[in-house]
Design an enzyme around this catalytic site. Structure first.
Site, PDB file in Angstrom:
ATOM      1  N   THR A 102      49.909 -47.733  41.693  1.00  0.00           N
ATOM      2  CA  THR A 102      48.616 -47.348  41.135  1.00  0.00           C
ATOM      3  C   THR A 102      48.058 -46.267  42.049  1.00  0.00           C
ATOM      4  O   THR A 102      47.783 -46.520  43.218  1.00  0.00           O
ATOM      5  CB  THR A 102      47.653 -48.547  41.051  1.00  0.00           C
ATOM      6  OG1 THR A 102      48.185 -49.488  40.119  1.00  0.00           O
ATOM      7  CG2 THR A 102      46.262 -48.104  40.584  1.00  0.00           C
ATOM      8  N   LYS A 177      45.604 -46.942  33.693  1.00  0.00           N
ATOM      9  CA  LYS A 177      45.421 -48.012  34.688  1.00  0.00           C
ATOM     10  C   LYS A 177      43.988 -48.012  35.210  1.00  0.00           C
ATOM     11  O   LYS A 177      43.397 -49.067  35.452  1.00  0.00           O
ATOM     12  CB  LYS A 177      46.422 -47.842  35.839  1.00  0.00           C
ATOM     13  CG  LYS A 177      46.321 -48.899  36.947  1.00  0.00           C
ATOM     14  CD  LYS A 177      46.749 -50.283  36.478  1.00  0.00           C
ATOM     15  CE  LYS A 177      46.485 -51.377  37.511  1.00  0.00           C
ATOM     16  NZ  LYS A 177      47.482 -51.466  38.570  1.00  0.00           N
ATOM     17  N   LYS A 245      40.708 -49.854  46.648  1.00  0.00           N
ATOM     18  CA  LYS A 245      41.413 -48.555  46.590  1.00  0.00           C
ATOM     19  C   LYS A 245      41.397 -48.022  45.154  1.00  0.00           C
ATOM     20  O   LYS A 245      41.087 -46.856  44.904  1.00  0.00           O
ATOM     21  CB  LYS A 245      42.855 -48.724  47.073  1.00  0.00           C
ATOM     22  CG  LYS A 245      43.728 -47.471  46.919  1.00  0.00           C
ATOM     23  CD  LYS A 245      45.232 -47.795  46.892  1.00  0.00           C
ATOM     24  CE  LYS A 245      45.662 -48.349  45.535  1.00  0.00           C
ATOM     25  NZ  LYS A 245      47.119 -48.460  45.318  1.00  0.00           N
TER      26      LYS A 245
END
Lengths: 297, 297
Positions: A102, A177, A245
């Site tokens: 990701t 995502k 993150k």
């Protein structure tokens, strides 16, 4: 043309908990597998099963027609793909590189551009479904990049995932995502606040779940993380610091699109506080710590 | 002892869309029904089916062993229950009053206290499931109040609902409904922000839903309201102004419990903006209007 175990050596870089399961499925399907990981000991089990160790990511690329990465941060991705002796520099002409980390949509586009100029195709293909999905080979895989490359490596995606969708061109997998993480961010907050209110009001929160768990308030987060919050079980399914993150990437992209996402901003602020209080290694349900009036921190 | 159609005249006050369906189920079950509504014409269909019109809420109470209310705001509830000539003043000794309005938990406790002193039992029993749930008799009913009164009127709840839970003493039903609304508030924001990001990033948002709709980002709001947002279909399933009222109650209660709910605060601020822009009569999915970069307002 689609990859087959006979025709194709596959490289796999990043053997964390997710990566080990995913690479294992590829071995199981009969592909030759070249592996690299920052700490070599995590490759031991795969090597025992026939995987070939390579000393650098570049060496993996030089020996594989398809290379899969699932590594830490966008900075790691940038280094491994674009750094000196990295994947783009050393990949075979006609190779397909797949980043399943990701990571940043903008970086994914930049890597694809640089690689394409050298005749190398790149797909961004982050996943959801966590350790359990990786283990069972039932990940949701969100893919961005050229259709021909997607079609070619589809057999590899099929051994790792159950819900595999080409979302668009380079970066579209990462953007999708981000949509997933944005939808989660405020929902974790929603669930935490609902259950904190239940406790503060003196209700039996388990009984509250029996009233509200199946209607308009229903969510995966309420069903799966709600009971963990109430049990004070903060063990990580998905780490706070990983989620933070991801939220940081999403917010940076939103800002560059001049899109105001106040819920995401608020959720990120709370997760920052959670990290500041020392809970980066908890699971995301630990957001409840900030609300729970009865908890020992 | 449980109420039966033979033994019990039931009163019903508040014949909006929900109330008409709910009162209809009670008639269908064979109870004698006394009705009142601020505008009499909404009682016409029920009267045709045998319901008896009463000129005031107090008259309903004087003629019914059980009285159900589902009316507008906490101020309306206070007036109908505690006002001069209201339900508590005119109810029969031993009567059971059931407020199914989504209203203030504190007010519910106050009404219960005043009524109990006069030998009248009060239940707070707000619902979720909307018009559709009311019509099909499958509401989720969240109840607060004395166990004996709950047991006695259970047959009435059974003709209106499918998931009926006694959550605790007076106010517990309203508190549980607040948990429901708090869980919804930030989730609507989560869904709006996720889909707005998808559009801004140039993705096909329907395809995004196929990737993220069944995993950790899954929610009733995403599944049911997400497609309406994308279609620009803002017709009300649940009105913005009703939801705003509920969030206001929840926030006031949270403040009185010294509970900080920043997600709810943020969501309420956005719904306030939506109302300021003239969308109070839309459904809650209209929150997407504030985010959608491509929408005509």
């Amino acid at each position: 043309m689609a990859v087959t175990p006979d025709s194709t050596a596959v490289g796999f870089i990043g053997l964390g908990i997710m990566g080990q399961s995913m690479a294992g499925h590829i071995l199981d399907a009969g592909y030759r597998l070249n592996v690299f990981n920052r700490s070599r000991e995590k490759a031991a089990a795969l090597i025992e099963r026939g995987a070939v160790w390579c000393d650098t990511p570049g060496d993996v690329a030089a020996n594989s027609a398809v290379v899969i990465t699932i590594i830490g941060t966008p900075a790691d991705v940038e280094e491994v793909y674009l750094g000196a002796g990295g994947l783009v520099q050393r990949a075979q002409p006609g190779a397909i590189l797949i980043d399943m980390t990701t990571s940043s949509p903008s970086l994914a586009r930049r890597i694809a551009e640089v690689a394409e100029a050298k005749g190398i195709a790149v797909l961004d293909a982050p996943v959801s479904g966590g350790d359990a999905g990786a283990k069972s080979g039932k990940l949701s895989i969100m893919v961005g990049g050229p259709e021909a490359a997607f079609a070619a490596v589809r057999p590899l995606f099929d051994v790792m995932g159950a819900n595999i969708v080409l979302q668009g061109g380079p970066g579209a997998g990462q953007h999708t995502k981000m949509c997933n993480q944005i939808a989660i961010a405020s929902t974790v907050m929603a669930v935490s606040e609902s259950l904190a209110y239940a406790k503060a009001a003196g209700l039996d929160p388990q009984r509250v779940l029996s009233s509200i768990g199946a209607g308009a308030a229903a969510s995966f987060q309420l069903t799966v993380l709600g009971p963990k919050m109430l049990d004070g079980d903060y063990r990580a399914g998905f780490y706070v610091h990983h989620f933070f993150k991801d939220m940081s990437i999403a917010l940076a992209e939103a800002e560059s699109m001049k899109l105001d996402l106040p819920g995401l901003v608020q959720a990120k602020r709370l997760f920052q506080k959670l990290i500041d209080e020392g809970h980066a290694q908890d699971g995301t349900q630990a957001l409840f710590r900030l609300y729970d009036p009865t908890a020992e921190q």
